[in-house]
Design a protein around this motif. Structure first.
Motif, PDB file in Angstrom:
ATOM      1  N   ARG A 111       0.939  12.106  -4.201  1.00 21.07           N
ATOM      2  CA  ARG A 111       1.688  13.295  -4.636  1.00 21.07           C
ATOM      3  C   ARG A 111       1.282  13.726  -6.048  1.00 21.07           C
ATOM      4  O   ARG A 111       1.285  14.914  -6.351  1.00 21.07           O
TER       5      ARG A 111
ATOM      6  N   ARG B 196      18.428   6.337  -6.287  1.00 20.50           N
ATOM      7  CA  ARG B 196      17.269   5.573  -5.805  1.00 20.50           C
ATOM      8  C   ARG B 196      17.574   4.844  -4.488  1.00 20.50           C
ATOM      9  O   ARG B 196      18.587   4.181  -4.347  1.00 20.50           O
TER      10      ARG B 196
ATOM     11  N   ALA C  22       7.011   3.292  -9.943  1.00 19.26           N
ATOM     12  CA  ALA C  22       5.777   3.533  -9.177  1.00 19.26           C
ATOM     13  C   ALA C  22       5.536   5.027  -9.073  1.00 19.26           C
ATOM     14  O   ALA C  22       6.454   5.795  -8.742  1.00 19.26           O
TER      15      ALA C  22
ATOM     16  N   GLY D  25       3.986   7.901  -6.912  1.00 19.77           N
ATOM     17  CA  GLY D  25       3.452   8.206  -5.594  1.00 19.77           C
ATOM     18  C   GLY D  25       2.108   8.875  -5.865  1.00 19.77           C
ATOM     19  O   GLY D  25       2.046  10.061  -6.183  1.00 19.77           O
TER      20      GLY D  25
ATOM     21  N   GLN E 267       9.213  14.441  -5.176  1.00 19.21           N
ATOM     22  CA  GLN E 267       9.356  13.299  -6.087  1.00 19.21           C
ATOM     23  C   GLN E 267       8.023  12.557  -6.220  1.00 19.21           C
ATOM     24  O   GLN E 267       7.517  12.000  -5.254  1.00 19.21           O
ATOM     25  N   ILE E 268       7.473  12.568  -7.425  1.00 20.87           N
ATOM     26  CA  ILE E 268       6.160  11.943  -7.605  1.00 20.87           C
ATOM     27  C   ILE E 268       6.256  10.557  -8.249  1.00 20.87           C
ATOM     28  O   ILE E 268       5.269   9.845  -8.344  1.00 20.87           O
ATOM     29  N   CYS E 269       7.448  10.184  -8.696  1.00 19.11           N
ATOM     30  CA  CYS E 269       7.594   8.893  -9.366  1.00 19.11           C
ATOM     31  C   CYS E 269       9.055   8.458  -9.297  1.00 19.11           C
ATOM     32  O   CYS E 269       9.955   9.292  -9.361  1.00 19.11           O
ATOM     33  N   GLY E 270       9.250   7.164  -9.147  1.00 21.11           N
ATOM     34  CA  GLY E 270      10.612   6.643  -9.164  1.00 21.11           C
ATOM     35  C   GLY E 270      10.621   5.252  -9.766  1.00 21.11           C
ATOM     36  O   GLY E 270       9.662   4.495  -9.605  1.00 21.11           O
TER      37      GLY E 270
ATOM     38  N   GLN F 215       0.450   3.704  -4.197  1.00 15.24           N
ATOM     39  CA  GLN F 215       1.334   3.698  -5.364  1.00 15.24           C
ATOM     40  C   GLN F 215       0.597   3.074  -6.544  1.00 15.24           C
ATOM     41  O   GLN F 215      -0.107   2.070  -6.396  1.00 15.24           O
TER      42      GLN F 215
ATOM     43  N   LEU G 120      15.925   2.291  -3.108  1.00 15.06           N
ATOM     44  CA  LEU G 120      15.734   0.837  -3.072  1.00 15.06           C
ATOM     45  C   LEU G 120      16.989   0.161  -3.621  1.00 15.06           C
ATOM     46  O   LEU G 120      17.531   0.578  -4.634  1.00 15.06           O
TER      47      LEU G 120
ATOM     48  N   GLY H  91       2.650  15.406   1.909  1.00 17.74           N
ATOM     49  CA  GLY H  91       3.221  14.561   0.861  1.00 17.74           C
ATOM     50  C   GLY H  91       3.899  13.303   1.382  1.00 17.74           C
ATOM     51  O   GLY H  91       4.416  12.512   0.606  1.00 17.74           O
ATOM     52  N   ARG H  92       3.941  13.137   2.714  1.00 20.79           N
ATOM     53  CA  ARG H  92       4.519  11.908   3.254  1.00 20.79           C
ATOM     54  C   ARG H  92       3.583  11.332   4.313  1.00 20.79           C
ATOM     55  O   ARG H  92       3.283  11.984   5.312  1.00 20.79           O
ATOM     56  N   TYR H  93       3.125  10.134   4.059  1.00 21.03           N
ATOM     57  CA  TYR H  93       2.105   9.529   4.917  1.00 21.03           C
ATOM     58  C   TYR H  93       2.555   8.150   5.359  1.00 21.03           C
ATOM     59  O   TYR H  93       3.492   7.573   4.796  1.00 21.03           O
TER      60      TYR H  93
ATOM     61  N   GLU I 146       6.254  -1.555  -0.140  1.00 20.51           N
ATOM     62  CA  GLU I 146       6.360  -1.300  -1.587  1.00 20.51           C
ATOM     63  C   GLU I 146       5.901  -2.585  -2.262  1.00 20.51           C
ATOM     64  O   GLU I 146       5.694  -3.599  -1.599  1.00 20.51           O
TER      65      GLU I 146
ATOM     66  N   ARG J 172       4.502   2.764   5.480  1.00 24.46           N
ATOM     67  CA  ARG J 172       5.862   3.027   5.968  1.00 24.46           C
ATOM     68  C   ARG J 172       5.759   3.873   7.224  1.00 24.46           C
ATOM     69  O   ARG J 172       5.078   4.900   7.225  1.00 24.46           O
TER      70      ARG J 172
ATOM     71  N   GLU K  44       6.949   6.402   8.812  1.00 26.36           N
ATOM     72  CA  GLU K  44       7.807   7.573   8.628  1.00 26.36           C
ATOM     73  C   GLU K  44       7.201   8.749   9.378  1.00 26.36           C
ATOM     74  O   GLU K  44       6.049   8.683   9.819  1.00 26.36           O
TER      75      GLU K  44
HETATM   76  P1  AMP Z   1       9.806   4.320  -3.646  1.00 32.02           P
HETATM   77  O1  AMP Z   1       8.980   3.068  -3.528  1.00 32.02           O
HETATM   78  O2  AMP Z   1      10.474   4.712  -2.355  1.00 32.02           O
HETATM   79  O3  AMP Z   1      10.694   4.345  -4.840  1.00 32.02           O
HETATM   80  O4  AMP Z   1       8.745   5.495  -3.898  1.00 32.02           O
HETATM   81  C1  AMP Z   1       8.035   5.655  -5.086  1.00 32.02           C
HETATM   82  C2  AMP Z   1       7.178   6.904  -4.952  1.00 32.02           C
HETATM   83  O5  AMP Z   1       6.252   6.721  -3.881  1.00 32.02           O
HETATM   84  C3  AMP Z   1       7.963   8.131  -4.564  1.00 32.02           C
HETATM   85  O6  AMP Z   1       8.434   8.788  -5.721  1.00 32.02           O
HETATM   86  C4  AMP Z   1       6.950   8.972  -3.833  1.00 32.02           C
HETATM   87  O7  AMP Z   1       6.228   9.749  -4.768  1.00 32.02           O
HETATM   88  C5  AMP Z   1       6.013   7.961  -3.227  1.00 32.02           C
HETATM   89  N1  AMP Z   1       6.224   7.814  -1.760  1.00 32.02           N
HETATM   90  C6  AMP Z   1       7.220   7.169  -1.137  1.00 32.02           C
HETATM   91  N2  AMP Z   1       7.066   7.226   0.210  1.00 32.02           N
HETATM   92  C7  AMP Z   1       5.920   7.927   0.436  1.00 32.02           C
HETATM   93  C8  AMP Z   1       5.191   8.338   1.612  1.00 32.02           C
HETATM   94  N3  AMP Z   1       5.592   8.008   2.846  1.00 32.02           N
HETATM   95  N4  AMP Z   1       4.042   9.047   1.447  1.00 32.02           N
HETATM   96  C9  AMP Z   1       3.602   9.383   0.198  1.00 32.02           C
HETATM   97  N5  AMP Z   1       4.235   9.021  -0.932  1.00 32.02           N
HETATM   98  C10 AMP Z   1       5.383   8.319  -0.825  1.00 32.02           C
END
Ligand code: AMP
Length: 414
Positions: free
Chosen positions: A309, A257, A304, A306, A279-282, A122, A259, A115-117, A78, A108, A110
């Motif tokens: 997404r 959240r 940020a 995502g 979740q597209i933004c946090g 960001q 973080l 939607g998760r990579y 991040e 990351r 994961e």
């Molecule tokens: P975060 O930094 O965890 O608060 O994430 C901010 C945004 O990044 C989230 O709302 C997601 O839209 C996006 N995001 C987080 N992890 C991933 C992932 N592994 N792949 C794609 N988008 C992600």
């Protein structure tokens, strides 16, 4: 030997990149309109930067490695922590407020799914310096305006960690257990949360979700908790600014959240149709993170998108995100016109995106190609026309052709 791309990564075609560029430029345009400037930080950092405060969730998913000198490094998971580090190292003397944005890939480890990579992008911003509710409201407005500008349909949910933390503190729950509780709330882990505290008011509080009526309910739930009420008053002030600029939102006092560094207002934006990864933004306020790196107490708030997404949401909602640039193709239709045609292409490039036909094709084939590429016009340079100082311009949408003076091509392209 066949080598494939690593799991959780993607290649992007020219078509996809053109769409992603459009999304990036549109959002960056809104960020700039609010006065944000772009920065870049390194792709890898010292691992400690993220283990200090980003939270367990992120620490366990890091791409960590040792460099040749045995230093523990990692690919950034991040960028907020990097921005705070950069602020401490190089930006601390700049006038406040500091408005910074970035567009970078994060890493990351994961389990990949839609939607998760493992490498994802960001597009985020940080507002460093101001503390008042109007700065929280302005940051939320930037995210809101960006998605509106893209034509995206979404749901904005706002909460405040000071309320949850205030209640826990007033119930004498120590700091470390407060952090664990928030992590459980973030993961929707009611069982885990119950192991830490069975405080009924907490469970009541985090279930509060909806419109303005939530505030009155929260006031009732929290009436004996001074710290929580103080945070609730701050949230009300933030909402008043959002109301003033017409931002629509849902209150969700269970937004926590993942973080660890958030201290106050927190928000999430969701596109429910995206399914599990909706979740597209946090984002939110983090008033203690910069102090951790610099010793200077400087409040900050940010978020940020995502980016992947957001792009997927637009795709799903059928929003056209093509870069709407006019592409023009210049076609020499006899071999002795190539240099003349190249000169015309070169002149037009000052104001348009122009492709000169490099394939030595007959006009019919060039027109076919222009159709496939979605070009707006083809400028046909023939010997006879050219000797009269003319060319033929074909409008690819209407199929109409006009023979015009070379000097007047621009007029026709308008
Ligand atoms: P975060 O930094 O965890 O608060 O994430 C901010 C945004 O990044 C989230 O709302 C997601 O839209 C996006 N995001 C987080 N992890 C991933 C992932 N592994 N792949 C794609 N988008 C992600």
């Amino acid at each position: 030997m066949k080598i494939e791309k690593p799991r959780g990564t993607r290649d992007f075609s020219m078509e996809e990149m053109s769409e992603r560029d459009y999304v990036e430029n549109t959002v960056a345009g809104v960020f700039k309109a609010y006065g944000y400037g772009k920065i870049k930080t390194p792709t890898f950092e010292h691992m400690d930067l993220f283990t200090m405060k980003s939270g367990d969730e992120i620490s366990t998913h890091m791409y960590a490695f040792e460099d040749k000198k045995g230093r523990k490094m990692c690919l950034r998971p991040e960028e907020t922590a990097s921005v705070c580090r950069m602020f401490s190292e190089t930006l601390r003397t700049l006038p406040k407020p500091l408005k910074l944005y970035y567009f970078d890939s994060m890493f990351r480890y994961e389990e990949p799914q839609k939607g998760r990579y493992r490498e994802f992008w960001q597009l985020g911003l940080e507002l460093i310096g101001p503390k008042g509710p109007e700065s929280d409201a302005e940051v939320i407005s930037v995210a809101y305006d960006s998605l509106k500008k893209l034509g995206c349909e979404f749901r904005l949910e706002i909460g405040h960690l000071g309320i949850v933390k205030g209640l826990l503190a007033d119930k004498d729950i120590p700091e470390d257990l407060q952090r664990k509780s928030i992590s459980c709330i973030d993961k929707n882990d009611a069982e885990g949360l119950r192991k830490i505290t069975s405080e009924p008011l907490l469970f009541e509080l985090i279930a509060l979700k909806g419109g303005k009526e939530v505030i009155a309910k929260a006031e009732e739930t929290l009436k004996d908790s001074k710290k929580a009420i103080a945070a609730l008053i701050e949230l009300k002030e933030i909402l008043a600014y959002l109301d003033a600029v017409g931002v629509e939102y849902t209150l969700n006092l269970g937004v926590a959240r993942g973080l660890e560094y958030y201290t106050g207002m927190v928000f999430e934006i969701r596109v429910p149709d995206l399914g599990a990864q909706s979740q597209i933004c946090g984002g939110g306020r983090y008033d203690n993170l910069i102090e951790l790196f610099s010793g200077l107490s400087v409040p900050a708030v940010g978020f940020a998108f995502g980016f992947d997404r957001v792009a997927e949401a637009l795709e799903m909602q059928g929003v056209n995100k093509k870069e709407r640039t006019k592409e023009i193709i210049v076609a020499p239709v006899s071999p002795d016109m190539k240099k003349e045609a190249m000169k015309i292409a070169s002149d037009l490039r000052k104001t348009h995106s122009v492709e000169y036909d490099l394939m030595d094709r007959k006009l019919g084939k060039i027109l076919e190609y222009a159709g496939e590429k979605g070009a707006s016009h083809v400028v046909i340079v023939g010997r006879k026309d050219y000797s009269d100082g003319m060319v033929t311009v074909r409008d690819m949408t209407s199929g109409e052709q006009k023979t015009v003076k070379i000097k007047e091509i621009e007029e026709v392209l308008k």
